[in-house]
Design an enzyme around this catalytic site. Structure first.
Site, short mmCIF file in Angstrom:
data_model
loop_
_atom_site.label_atom_id
_atom_site.label_comp_id
_atom_site.label_asym_id
_atom_site.label_seq_id
_atom_site.Cartn_x
_atom_site.Cartn_y
_atom_site.Cartn_z
NE ARG A 1 -2.53 -1.60 2.86
CZ ARG A 1 -2.67 -2.80 4.06
NH1 ARG A 1 -3.32 -3.53 2.94
NH2 ARG A 1 -2.08 -3.46 4.77
CD GLU B 1 -0.35 -9.41 17.96
OE1 GLU B 1 -0.58 -8.91 16.59
OE2 GLU B 1 -0.92 -9.93 18.38
#
Ligand code: AMP
Length: 177
Positions: free
Chosen positions: A64, A101
């Protein structure tokens, strides 16, 4: 740039609850990119931030960050450099792995993409934890450009992703969630 213009862009960002997993409020900027007026406002606002800073390269983070990153580069008369996921760039690359994560991720850049003469803006669409951008910043820093600016279209203020960057890094965003 007037505040109401950026409010217009913010208002057309679509929120998708629980994507890509439970508990995440995903800010879908494709609804802002497809809106001609919002895209024009983003292009102008980003260019305004960096117009007089002598920027020579904009580094966009896959995927993006490629959208407004390349628009910003063209607006500034700078070059565009893609920072990509592993195995995508064809020539010799520099790599950096970083903790996510769950597990780790790697980013790559062509080793001849940035030189010590460059003034660089690294751009992505959204600042969340900042982990991806921090890795990008550290990778570009090993290439010794004169200066590195960090930019996003928007940030999730609650996550305080700015906190992990060195104090002297100038981070700009157009609006907050
Ligand atoms: P981070 O490393 O946590 O700052 O985020 C990594 C990338 O994931 C960013 O480049 C964003 O494009 C994307 N991202 C993370 N969280 C969100 C979210 N809530 N909405 C939209 N994009 C996100």
């Amino acid at each position: 740039m007037e505040k109401k213009d950026l409010e217009r862009v913010k208002s057309v960002v679509r929120n998708i609850p629980n994507f890509p997993k439970e508990g995440i409020q995903f800010k879908d900027l494709t609804t802002a990119f497809k809106d001609p007026k919002a895209l024009r406002i983003m292009a102008d606002a980003l260019a305004e931030l960096y117009r007089d800073k002598g920027v020579t390269k904009v580094v966009g983070i896959e995927a993006r960050g490629f959208i407004c990153g390349s628009i910003l580069a063209a607006e500034l008369g700078a070059g565009f450099v893609p920072l990509r996921k592993p195995g995508k760039l064809p020539a010799v690359t520099l790599k950096k792995s970083y903790a996510k994560e769950y597990g780790t991720d790697t980013i790559e850049i062509h080793q001849d993409a940035i030189t010590p003469d460059d003034v660089v803006v690294i751009h992505d669409d959204l600042l969340a934890t900042g982990g991806t951008m921090l890795a990008a910043y550290e990778l570009v820093k090993t290439m010794n450009p004169k200066k590195i600016y960090v930019n996003f279209i928007c940030e999730l203020s609650e996550l305080n992703g700015r906190a992990d960057f060195p104090d002297d890094v100038e981070i700009t965003t157009l609006f907050n969630f």
